[in-house]
Design a protein around this motif. Structure first.
Motif, PDB file in Angstrom:
ATOM      1  N   THR A 204      46.129  84.924  42.156  1.00 26.10           N
ATOM      2  CA  THR A 204      46.923  85.481  43.353  1.00 26.10           C
ATOM      3  C   THR A 204      47.189  84.821  44.929  1.00 26.10           C
ATOM      4  N   VAL A 205      49.013  85.591  44.992  1.00 24.35           N
ATOM      5  CA  VAL A 205      49.488  85.345  45.496  1.00 24.35           C
ATOM      6  C   VAL A 205      49.486  86.319  46.755  1.00 24.35           C
ATOM      7  N   ALA A 206      49.494  86.394  47.923  1.00 26.69           N
ATOM      8  CA  ALA A 206      49.818  86.981  48.885  1.00 26.69           C
ATOM      9  C   ALA A 206      51.132  86.726  49.694  1.00 26.69           C
ATOM     10  N   LEU A 207      52.053  87.812  49.465  1.00 28.82           N
ATOM     11  CA  LEU A 207      52.933  87.274  50.459  1.00 28.82           C
ATOM     12  C   LEU A 207      52.901  88.181  51.645  1.00 28.82           C
ATOM     13  N   ALA A 208      52.902  87.266  53.202  1.00 29.85           N
ATOM     14  CA  ALA A 208      52.384  88.372  54.045  1.00 29.85           C
ATOM     15  C   ALA A 208      53.179  87.461  55.698  1.00 29.85           C
ATOM     16  N   ARG A 209      53.198  88.011  56.606  1.00 33.76           N
ATOM     17  CA  ARG A 209      54.526  87.150  57.719  1.00 33.76           C
ATOM     18  C   ARG A 209      53.422  87.103  58.852  1.00 33.76           C
ATOM     19  N   SER A 210      52.224  87.669  58.830  1.00 35.43           N
ATOM     20  CA  SER A 210      51.047  87.375  60.462  1.00 35.43           C
ATOM     21  C   SER A 210      50.075  87.009  60.244  1.00 35.43           C
ATOM     22  N   ALA A 211      49.860  86.124  60.628  1.00 36.05           N
ATOM     23  CA  ALA A 211      48.801  84.964  60.639  1.00 36.05           C
ATOM     24  C   ALA A 211      47.488  85.567  60.963  1.00 36.05           C
ATOM     25  N   SER A 212      47.428  85.887  61.149  1.00 32.21           N
ATOM     26  CA  SER A 212      45.563  86.853  61.388  1.00 32.21           C
ATOM     27  C   SER A 212      45.519  87.926  60.092  1.00 32.21           C
ATOM     28  N   VAL A 213      46.693  88.171  59.486  1.00 34.28           N
ATOM     29  CA  VAL A 213      46.211  88.616  58.084  1.00 34.28           C
ATOM     30  C   VAL A 213      46.082  87.980  57.309  1.00 34.28           C
ATOM     31  N   CYS A 214      46.527  86.732  57.133  1.00 36.76           N
ATOM     32  CA  CYS A 214      46.607  85.627  55.673  1.00 36.76           C
ATOM     33  C   CYS A 214      45.168  85.118  56.001  1.00 36.76           C
ATOM     34  N   ARG A 215      44.929  85.206  57.855  1.00 37.50           N
ATOM     35  CA  ARG A 215      43.765  84.225  57.820  1.00 37.50           C
ATOM     36  C   ARG A 215      42.472  85.449  57.099  1.00 37.50           C
ATOM     37  N   ALA A 216      42.569  87.169  57.559  1.00 33.02           N
ATOM     38  CA  ALA A 216      41.825  87.560  56.973  1.00 33.02           C
ATOM     39  C   ALA A 216      41.714  87.813  55.993  1.00 33.02           C
ATOM     40  N   LEU A 217      43.110  87.550  54.792  1.00 33.00           N
ATOM     41  CA  LEU A 217      42.465  87.601  53.399  1.00 33.00           C
ATOM     42  C   LEU A 217      41.774  86.078  52.560  1.00 33.00           C
ATOM     43  N   ARG A 218      42.210  84.767  53.961  1.00 32.29           N
ATOM     44  CA  ARG A 218      41.436  84.199  53.370  1.00 32.29           C
ATOM     45  C   ARG A 218      39.379  84.378  53.380  1.00 32.29           C
ATOM     46  N   GLU A 219      39.218  85.005  54.675  1.00 30.66           N
ATOM     47  CA  GLU A 219      37.646  85.897  54.576  1.00 30.66           C
ATOM     48  C   GLU A 219      37.665  86.518  53.922  1.00 30.66           C
ATOM     49  N   LEU A 220      38.850  86.952  52.908  1.00 29.55           N
ATOM     50  CA  LEU A 220      37.946  88.264  51.966  1.00 29.55           C
ATOM     51  C   LEU A 220      38.372  87.482  50.605  1.00 29.55           C
ATOM     52  N   GLY A 221      38.470  85.883  50.537  1.00 25.58           N
ATOM     53  CA  GLY A 221      38.759  85.390  49.431  1.00 25.58           C
ATOM     54  C   GLY A 221      39.662  85.448  48.486  1.00 25.58           C
ATOM     55  N   VAL A 222      40.279  86.229  48.363  1.00 25.85           N
ATOM     56  CA  VAL A 222      42.054  85.885  48.752  1.00 25.85           C
ATOM     57  C   VAL A 222      42.344  84.438  48.582  1.00 25.85           C
ATOM     58  N   PRO A 223      42.345  83.835  46.890  1.00 25.68           N
ATOM     59  CA  PRO A 223      43.415  82.630  46.597  1.00 25.68           C
ATOM     60  C   PRO A 223      43.724  81.318  47.591  1.00 25.68           C
ATOM     61  N   VAL A 224      45.612  82.647  47.201  1.00 29.23           N
ATOM     62  CA  VAL A 224      46.033  82.151  48.312  1.00 29.23           C
ATOM     63  C   VAL A 224      47.048  82.924  49.254  1.00 29.23           C
ATOM     64  N   GLN A 225      47.612  82.708  49.860  1.00 31.38           N
ATOM     65  CA  GLN A 225      48.220  83.524  50.646  1.00 31.38           C
ATOM     66  C   GLN A 225      49.662  82.190  50.944  1.00 31.38           C
ATOM     67  N   VAL A 226      50.778  83.625  51.467  1.00 31.43           N
ATOM     68  CA  VAL A 226      52.140  82.342  51.979  1.00 31.43           C
ATOM     69  C   VAL A 226      52.639  83.190  52.461  1.00 31.43           C
ATOM     70  N   SER A 227      53.181  82.772  54.059  1.00 33.51           N
ATOM     71  CA  SER A 227      53.540  83.384  55.262  1.00 33.51           C
ATOM     72  C   SER A 227      55.092  83.415  55.149  1.00 33.51           C
ATOM     73  N   ALA A 228      56.085  84.074  54.452  1.00 30.22           N
ATOM     74  CA  ALA A 228      57.599  84.240  54.313  1.00 30.22           C
ATOM     75  C   ALA A 228      57.637  83.744  55.856  1.00 30.22           C
ATOM     76  N   ASP A 229      57.198  84.114  57.296  1.00 29.98           N
ATOM     77  CA  ASP A 229      58.479  83.462  57.883  1.00 29.98           C
ATOM     78  C   ASP A 229      58.076  81.979  57.864  1.00 29.98           C
ATOM     79  N   GLU A 230      56.942  81.576  58.302  1.00 33.42           N
ATOM     80  CA  GLU A 230      56.502  80.232  58.044  1.00 33.42           C
ATOM     81  C   GLU A 230      56.935  79.288  57.223  1.00 33.42           C
TER      82      GLU A 230
END
Length: 322
Positions: A204-230
């Motif tokens: 799973t890849v999650a496209l998010a803008r907020s760094a806090s949401v990316c951290r929350a997804l990692r804590e929930l065990g979602v394998p990959v997160q990508v911040s578009a803005d970053e």
């Protein structure tokens, strides 16, 4: 954590029908309290009167006795009746629209196995779907409305990606990979959590803008997160240092003639530095993936261990090169 809760609350409060019901309930309870005080009745009797008034039933067993009571009754009728009527109309319209979509075969396209399923209605969805379809991948887009510009060979499932029922109906467990987008980070977070529960083993890849949401997804065990803005910021920064950096990144993402894959490290790779492993592979080894952490081997040359993945760019066929 408060910021995450705020995102979830904002997602729930975006429903127009829910807002109308909430405002109507406030008006009803406020009118009930005022009516009970001015007419010298209990609050329970005031609520009973307000409900019969708001629903236009009007039994007539509890009525205003003075001018103050009549003013309050008028205000309750002028506010609660239109508010609740509008909310029920929105609910009925949503149900009718769902039936129409089914009749017109808009709700279709369940994964049969191996598809890439894209969730959400972010502006980049049509371009991502077109790129994947152009590379020969079967793509399904799950969103409330069909995105404009969606290629004809990309199937669309009309459903709310933040709804548990819609996520289960899309059968993410049958897909080869999942991409989560959304109009807001709250949508992304809710959908990613639902997918994690329904298909924990699917990449799973999650496209998010907020760094806090990316951290929350990692804590929930979602394998990959990508911040578009970053990604955009870092690409621009590197392009200032090396003018052709952006072009190289575009070439890497271009699927014409080659593909990017994560391959398990072979027995001959284990125990060898990444720099030596690079020379033995036919494709271009970009880096090493270990426990969702990527190392490109520039600052240090990591030793490949059992269970590591190699991020490789390789030609689609022996006769074609990148």
């Amino acid at each position: 954590m408060p910021s995450i809760l705020a995102l979830l609350v904002s997602r729930l409060t975006r429903s127009q029908a829910a807002r109308l019901v909430a405002v109507g309930a406030v008006c009803l309870l406020g009118g009930a309290g005022a009516f009970a005080v001015t007419q010298h009745l209990s609050f329970g009797t005031g609520v009973y009167w307000a409900i019969t008034t708001a629903t236009t039933v009007g039994y007539g067993d509890v009525t205003p006795k003075d001018t103050a009571g009549r003013v309050i009754a008028s205000l309750v009728m002028l506010t609660t009746i239109p508010l609740f009527a509008s909310a029920f109309a929105l609910f009925a319209g949503a149900v009718a629209a769902a039936h129409v979509r089914r009749l017109l075969a808009v709700v279709r396209a369940e994964p049969t196995g191996g598809e890439v399923v894209v969730y959400g209605d972010a502006p980049v969805v049509p371009q991502v779907a077109a790129t994947l379809a152009g590379a020969g991948r079967r793509v399904i887009v799950v969103s409330r409305d069909q995105p404009s510009g969606l290629p004809q060979d990309v199937r669309h499932l009309a459903a709310d990606p933040t709804s548990e029922g819609a996520v289960r109906r899309s059968h993410p467990d049958r897909a080869s990979s999942l991409l989560v987008t959304g109009a807001s980070d709250a949508d992304v977070l809710v959908t990613a959590v639902l997918l994690r529960q329904a298909a924990p083993g699917v990449p799973t890849v999650a496209l998010a803008r907020s760094a806090s949401v990316c951290r929350a997804l990692r804590e929930l065990g979602v394998p990959v997160q990508v911040s578009a803005d970053e990604v955009v910021v870092q690409t621009l920064a590197k392009s200032l240092e090396a003018p052709h950096a952006g072009e190289i990144l575009l070439r890497l993402m271009d699927s014409d003639g080659y593909r990017m894959r994560e391959l398990p490290a072979g027995p001959d790779d284990v125990g060898q530095p990444l720099g030596q492993v690079r020379g033995r592979h036919r494709g271009l080894v970009l880096g090493l993936v270990r426990a969702d952490h990527v190392s490109i081997g520039v600052i240090e040359d990591p030793v490949v261990e059992a269970g590591d993945q190699l991020l490789v760019v390789e030609p689609l066929s022996p006769s074609r090169s990148s």
